[in-house]
Motif scaffolding. Structure first.
Motif, PDB file in Angstrom:
ATOM      1  N   GLY A 160      45.419  37.539  54.909  1.00 53.75           N
ATOM      2  CA  GLY A 160      43.752  37.577  54.772  1.00 53.75           C
ATOM      3  C   GLY A 160      42.996  39.077  54.478  1.00 53.75           C
ATOM      4  O   GLY A 160      42.239  38.731  53.734  1.00 53.75           O
ATOM      5  N   ASN A 161      44.028  39.991  54.580  1.00 48.32           N
ATOM      6  CA  ASN A 161      43.432  41.365  53.878  1.00 48.32           C
ATOM      7  C   ASN A 161      43.450  41.273  52.630  1.00 48.32           C
ATOM      8  O   ASN A 161      42.371  41.588  51.935  1.00 48.32           O
ATOM      9  N   LEU A 162      44.589  40.627  51.971  1.00 48.18           N
ATOM     10  CA  LEU A 162      44.578  40.665  50.386  1.00 48.18           C
ATOM     11  C   LEU A 162      43.600  39.600  49.956  1.00 48.18           C
ATOM     12  O   LEU A 162      42.965  40.056  48.782  1.00 48.18           O
ATOM     13  N   ALA A 163      43.346  38.496  50.660  1.00 49.47           N
ATOM     14  CA  ALA A 163      42.223  37.707  50.081  1.00 49.47           C
ATOM     15  C   ALA A 163      41.030  38.093  49.853  1.00 49.47           C
ATOM     16  O   ALA A 163      40.131  37.901  48.988  1.00 49.47           O
ATOM     17  N   VAL A 164      40.745  39.297  50.918  1.00 48.16           N
ATOM     18  CA  VAL A 164      39.227  39.806  50.806  1.00 48.16           C
ATOM     19  C   VAL A 164      39.449  41.022  49.912  1.00 48.16           C
ATOM     20  O   VAL A 164      38.672  41.150  49.082  1.00 48.16           O
ATOM     21  N   ALA A 165      40.321  41.879  49.971  1.00 50.68           N
ATOM     22  CA  ALA A 165      40.469  43.036  49.267  1.00 50.68           C
ATOM     23  C   ALA A 165      40.760  42.596  47.806  1.00 50.68           C
ATOM     24  O   ALA A 165      40.504  43.477  46.755  1.00 50.68           O
ATOM     25  N   SER A 166      41.494  41.564  47.478  1.00 51.47           N
ATOM     26  CA  SER A 166      41.781  41.281  45.843  1.00 51.47           C
ATOM     27  C   SER A 166      40.180  40.873  45.413  1.00 51.47           C
ATOM     28  O   SER A 166      40.051  41.208  44.013  1.00 51.47           O
ATOM     29  N   VAL A 167      39.532  40.551  46.174  1.00 50.77           N
ATOM     30  CA  VAL A 167      38.185  40.171  45.519  1.00 50.77           C
ATOM     31  C   VAL A 167      37.245  41.553  45.203  1.00 50.77           C
ATOM     32  O   VAL A 167      36.845  41.722  44.259  1.00 50.77           O
ATOM     33  N   LEU A 168      37.573  42.563  46.073  1.00 49.17           N
ATOM     34  CA  LEU A 168      37.147  43.875  45.570  1.00 49.17           C
ATOM     35  C   LEU A 168      37.512  44.374  44.655  1.00 49.17           C
ATOM     36  O   LEU A 168      36.964  45.073  43.895  1.00 49.17           O
ATOM     37  N   LYS A 169      38.992  44.061  44.386  1.00 53.88           N
ATOM     38  CA  LYS A 169      39.593  44.592  43.199  1.00 53.88           C
ATOM     39  C   LYS A 169      39.248  43.955  42.150  1.00 53.88           C
ATOM     40  O   LYS A 169      39.120  44.637  40.907  1.00 53.88           O
ATOM     41  N   PHE A 170      38.758  42.434  42.035  1.00 50.09           N
ATOM     42  CA  PHE A 170      38.326  41.863  40.601  1.00 50.09           C
ATOM     43  C   PHE A 170      37.015  42.564  40.539  1.00 50.09           C
ATOM     44  O   PHE A 170      36.647  42.805  39.129  1.00 50.09           O
ATOM     45  N   ARG A 171      36.441  42.774  41.464  1.00 51.92           N
ATOM     46  CA  ARG A 171      34.926  43.370  41.414  1.00 51.92           C
ATOM     47  C   ARG A 171      34.985  44.776  40.612  1.00 51.92           C
ATOM     48  O   ARG A 171      34.503  45.229  39.594  1.00 51.92           O
ATOM     49  N   GLU A 172      36.185  45.513  40.820  1.00 54.72           N
ATOM     50  CA  GLU A 172      36.343  47.010  40.444  1.00 54.72           C
ATOM     51  C   GLU A 172      36.713  46.816  38.892  1.00 54.72           C
ATOM     52  O   GLU A 172      36.558  47.577  37.935  1.00 54.72           O
ATOM     53  N   LEU A 173      37.427  45.768  38.734  1.00 52.70           N
ATOM     54  CA  LEU A 173      37.640  45.535  37.363  1.00 52.70           C
ATOM     55  C   LEU A 173      36.714  44.842  36.367  1.00 52.70           C
ATOM     56  O   LEU A 173      37.029  44.626  35.284  1.00 52.70           O
ATOM     57  N   GLY A 174      35.568  44.697  36.998  1.00 54.21           N
ATOM     58  CA  GLY A 174      34.409  43.995  36.274  1.00 54.21           C
ATOM     59  C   GLY A 174      34.658  42.524  35.914  1.00 54.21           C
ATOM     60  O   GLY A 174      34.077  42.116  34.969  1.00 54.21           O
ATOM     61  N   LEU A 175      35.249  41.709  36.683  1.00 52.36           N
ATOM     62  CA  LEU A 175      35.520  40.443  36.703  1.00 52.36           C
ATOM     63  C   LEU A 175      34.683  39.656  37.519  1.00 52.36           C
ATOM     64  O   LEU A 175      34.062  40.045  38.312  1.00 52.36           O
ATOM     65  N   GLU A 176      34.181  38.346  36.903  1.00 50.72           N
ATOM     66  CA  GLU A 176      33.435  37.572  37.718  1.00 50.72           C
ATOM     67  C   GLU A 176      34.127  37.030  38.960  1.00 50.72           C
ATOM     68  O   GLU A 176      35.310  36.866  38.886  1.00 50.72           O
ATOM     69  N   LEU A 177      33.303  37.141  39.975  1.00 55.94           N
ATOM     70  CA  LEU A 177      34.140  37.153  41.390  1.00 55.94           C
ATOM     71  C   LEU A 177      34.239  35.468  41.688  1.00 55.94           C
ATOM     72  O   LEU A 177      33.572  34.551  41.037  1.00 55.94           O
TER      73      LEU A 177
END
Length: 309
Positions: A160-177
């Motif tokens: 569940g941490n990863l489900a949340v944090a991965s989206v933060l990572k996607f944002r860091e990478l400049g990806l559409e969320l």
């Protein structure tokens, strides 16, 4: 945003199964405090036992973005819509195999496909290897033509941490969320400051502070600065612009406060966030899918939330 703490006067007899298996695990770990990581992984692969096999769901072993995965395909599902499932287990144990049935139930309820990640686990692969794998899968799905809005991240406990944090990572990478995020009993706080760690210690038959401390050591090692890194501890994250978020937890678990604080932080940032707490239930009670009414009803609540997005 919506928050509900569902009071259940009498828990179903079927819900005892999860509590009983957690008690067995706790007894085995107490009896063998020096259990190896291999033994712990064998123990936690029993996590699939509480979950009944979902009907009309097929599975396929695959690699997506170089990451070993297991697809769940409910009959008639929309394969252009995907749940990225990151399994729980303290970032070190658990597997796609232990969580495939729960992922199958979720995919079936939502009418989509699910891909369960066998991401690299600690301690051999500490933070942020797990997020790198989630990002690789997400980017591969986008490259295949799947639209970001049709992808959701989902996970339980450390997953569940990863489900949340991965989206933060996607944002860091400049990806559409992605379009949405679902977190079951998320373990977020690497500083272990939640009030229910103490207040629910007598009702949670599985999770203990020493167990969490051991998992933290494997996940982030001795670097004390990482306990506040938003990608390891999303309670320190900026949630502005975050996708719609559904969080659930059991009222008896020590990690309940993590779910409550995540909801509060998301709401403060203007996120469409829902918190569902079912009184008396243990950690990641949706594992009782197909077996106990509390889990089945929660999955239907999530499906209704998804359809309303």
């Amino acid at each position: 945003m919506k928050s509900s703490e569902n009071k259940t006067a009498i828990l179903s007899k079927e819900s005892d199964y999860l509590k009983e298996i957690y008690q067995v695990w706790s007894n085995r770990m107490t009896a063998n405090p020096n259990m190896t990581i291999e033994d712990l992984r064998s123990l936690f692969d029993e996590w699939e036992k509480p979950t009944f096999e979902p009907e009309d769901v097929t599975y396929k072993t695959d690699q997506v973005g170089g990451v070993d995965c297991l697809w769940a395909y409910p009959v008639g599902c929309d394969k252009t819509k995907v749940l990225i499932y990151t399994h729980g287990g303290g970032f070190a144990v658990g597997s796609a195999a232990s969580h495939r049935k729960l992922a199958g139930h979720m995919a079936k309820a939502l009418g989509v496909s699910a891909v369960v990640l066998d991401y690299r686990r600690a301690p051999e692969n500490p933070f942020p290897a797990q997020l790198e794998d989630a990002a690789a899968v997400y980017q591969a799905l986008l490259a295949s033509g799947i639209k970001a809005k049709d992808i959701g991240t989902i996970g339980d406990s450390a997953g569940g941490n990863l489900a949340v944090a991965s989206v933060l990572k996607f944002r860091e990478l400049g990806l559409e969320l992605p379009g949405y995020v679902i977190a079951f009993s998320p373990w977020l706080d690497m500083e272990l400051t939640g009030s229910t760690l103490e207040s629910n210690a007598d009702t949670d038959v599985f999770i203990t502070v020493p167990l969490l401390q051991g998992m933290i050591g494997m996940f982030i090692g001795d670097d004390s600065t990482k306990v506040r890194d938003p990608l390891a501890n999303p309670l320190h994250a900026d949630f502005n612009g975050f996708p719609p978020l559904y969080i659930n937890a059991g009222g008896a678990e020590v990690l309940l406060d993590d779910a409550r604080r995540l909801h509060a932080r998301a709401v403060d940032a203007g996120v469409q966030a829902t918190l569902s707490v079912v009184d008396g239930m243990q950690h990641v009670f949706p594992f009782l899918a197909g077996r106990a009414p509390e889990a089945n009803e929660e999955i239907q609540r999530i499906a209704a939330w998804y359809r309303a997005l």
